[in-house]
Design an enzyme around this catalytic site. Structure first.
Site, PDB file in Angstrom:
ATOM      1  N   ARG A  92      51.616  53.414  36.673  1.00  0.00           N
ATOM      2  CA  ARG A  92      50.187  53.087  36.836  1.00  0.00           C
ATOM      3  C   ARG A  92      49.859  53.085  38.333  1.00  0.00           C
ATOM      4  O   ARG A  92      50.555  52.434  39.122  1.00  0.00           O
ATOM      5  CB  ARG A  92      49.861  51.717  36.199  1.00  0.00           C
ATOM      6  N   ASP A 240      43.554  44.164  41.207  1.00  0.00           N
ATOM      7  CA  ASP A 240      44.692  45.083  41.107  1.00  0.00           C
ATOM      8  C   ASP A 240      45.160  45.535  42.475  1.00  0.00           C
ATOM      9  O   ASP A 240      46.324  45.839  42.670  1.00  0.00           O
ATOM     10  CB  ASP A 240      44.328  46.299  40.255  1.00  0.00           C
ATOM     11  N   ASN A 250      39.425  46.127  40.760  1.00  0.00           N
ATOM     12  CA  ASN A 250      39.748  45.332  39.563  1.00  0.00           C
ATOM     13  C   ASN A 250      39.174  46.071  38.349  1.00  0.00           C
ATOM     14  O   ASN A 250      38.528  47.123  38.483  1.00  0.00           O
ATOM     15  CB  ASN A 250      39.172  43.915  39.691  1.00  0.00           C
TER      16      ASN A 250
HETATM   17  O1  MRU Z   1      44.324  47.529  32.859  1.00  0.00           O
HETATM   18  P1  MRU Z   1      44.816  46.130  33.028  1.00  0.00           P
HETATM   19  O2  MRU Z   1      44.688  45.295  31.794  1.00  0.00           O
HETATM   20  O3  MRU Z   1      46.229  46.106  33.586  1.00  0.00           O
HETATM   21  O4  MRU Z   1      43.868  45.499  34.118  1.00  0.00           O
HETATM   22  C1  MRU Z   1      44.108  44.184  34.553  1.00  0.00           C
HETATM   23  C2  MRU Z   1      43.113  43.689  35.526  1.00  0.00           C
HETATM   24  O5  MRU Z   1      42.190  44.363  35.909  1.00  0.00           O
HETATM   25  C3  MRU Z   1      43.361  42.321  36.088  1.00  0.00           C
HETATM   26  O6  MRU Z   1      42.166  41.700  36.426  1.00  0.00           O
HETATM   27  C4  MRU Z   1      44.225  42.416  37.365  1.00  0.00           C
HETATM   28  O7  MRU Z   1      45.361  43.209  37.154  1.00  0.00           O
HETATM   29  C5  MRU Z   1      44.647  41.072  37.838  1.00  0.00           C
HETATM   30  S1  MRU Z   1      45.833  40.317  36.769  1.00  0.00           S
HETATM   31  C6  MRU Z   1      46.249  38.840  37.426  1.00  0.00           C
END
Ligand code: MRU
Length: 356
Positions: A92, A240, A250
């Site tokens: 990712r 993120d 995010n």
């Molecule tokens: O696609 P995801 O579910 O991995 O996205 C997660 C998010 O956007 C969260 O807000 C971010 O990773 C912070 S987790 C503490």
């Protein structure tokens, strides 16, 4: 049976010789632990969002390196480590905790490679376990700093899931929510459902139920209406990747909420440990944004909701510019604008204990 005390809960665990991940694709109705005995299974779990959320991806990748060294001999030690590293790094692109953890893992590898494959694996396992514990500790600290920004009776809105499930444990945005609730400074939580994969509807609600924190689930397009009616006092979201100037990537939809919060004078907080700040990205423009399969938009739980073959765009994240962020709540304290300056200061303060 899962431990029902939320503060003891983690979505990942090491058992004997392998990594177990709570499969978040089937929550909230089914609680299944995936047994990851190969790096391919760890990588697949990250790609499919069985484990997701930036810090949880980072900690899982750390254990993924250990899994990759299982059964390695001294001859193939270097190749096994590099192949596992590359495999995990490619899962990712946006969550910087992935690269951060893998780079720390490489330092551990370099320090022990001369001792042979078994020693490398032993050292990586000890390090991954420390990293996991340190992440939970960071989130507890961050949660307590964040609670200072809340006042009794506050109604907070959150997006996606930035809770225990998204981290080693305790959570970032939901860590702040938990600590505020414990301090008597929170009335309830507005939970955005978070299309397309519904992390809010499926996961944040699951966590809040377990913590017995009052909440109401709303569609993503309710936020403007809620704010215009004076029903939201705070926003807190995870991240993120945060660029050196404070621009924050995010879950898609976060930027829209930040614009609305600005319009309605609602404080907008980002909660994230320093491991989510990427000082190599000068601004949000340098942050890679993951684009996922269009089927996640055209289908809801396997049901086709659009005409067959409808073209869809599925950007998983957006970038909120620093100017819309009231403060970043980190494990070393609350960073206030100008964010570029306070981020630099936070890294210059030797107060974190990141295991390397
Ligand atoms: O696609 P995801 O579910 O991995 O996205 C997660 C998010 O956007 C969260 O807000 C971010 O990773 C912070 S987790 C503490």
């Amino acid at each position: 049976m899962i431990d029902t005390r939320m503060d003891a809960f983690s979505p990942l665990r090491w058992r004997d010789d392998h990594l177990q991940l709570l499969d978040q694709t089937v929550l909230p109705h089914t609680e299944t632990w995936l047994e990851c005995r190969t790096p391919e299974l760890v990588a697949d779990a990250i790609r499919r969002l069985s484990v997701r959320g930036a810090p949880a991806i980072g900690v899982s990748a750390a254990f993924g390196l250990v899994v990759g060294m299982t059964g390695a001999d001294d001859e193939d030690c270097a190749a096994r480590f590099d192949d596992t590293w590359q495999l995990l790094a490619g899962t990712r692109p946006t969550a910087v905790n992935l690269r951060w953890a893998l780079e720390l893992g490489r330092e551990v590898y370099e320090r022990h490679r001369a001792e042979g494959a078994a020693a490398v694996r032993t050292a990586l396992l000890a390090w991954a376990q420390e990293l996991h514990a340190a992440d939970i500790e960071s989130n507890r600290r961050l949660g307590d700093y964040g609670a200072e920004l809340f006042e009794a009776g506050n109604r907070v809105l959150t997006h996606c899931n930035a809770g225990a499930l998204a981290t080693g444990g305790y959570g970032t945005a939901i860590g702040v929510i938990q600590s505020s609730w414990a301090a008597g400074r929170l009335a309830m939580v507005w939970v955005d459902e978070t299309r397309p994969l519904l992390q809010g509807a499926r996961l944040t609600t699951w966590e809040l139920e377990r913590a017995a924190i009052p909440y109401r689930l709303v569609t993503d397009n309710s936020v403007g209406s809620l704010m215009s009616r004076g029903l939201v006092d705070r926003v807190v979201v995870g991240a993120d990747r945060i660029a050196a100037n404070g621009d924050t990537a995010n879950k898609i939809g976060t930027y829209t909420i930040a614009v609305l919060a600005d319009r309605h004078d609602v404080p907008f907080y980002v909660a994230a440990p320093l491991s989510t700040i990427d000082r190599q990205s000068a601004t949000g423009a340098a942050i890679p944004i993951e684009e996922r399969a269009g089927e996640e938009v055209t289908h809801v739980f396997g049901v086709d909701v659009a005409p067959e073959g409808a073209p869809a765009a599925n950007f998983a994240f957006d970038v909120t510019p620093a100017e819309l962020i009231t403060a970043i709540i980190t494990d070393v304290g609350v960073l206030k604008p100008p964010l570029a300056q306070s981020i630099t200061q936070a890294f210059d303060t030797p107060s974190t204990s990141i295991p390397v």
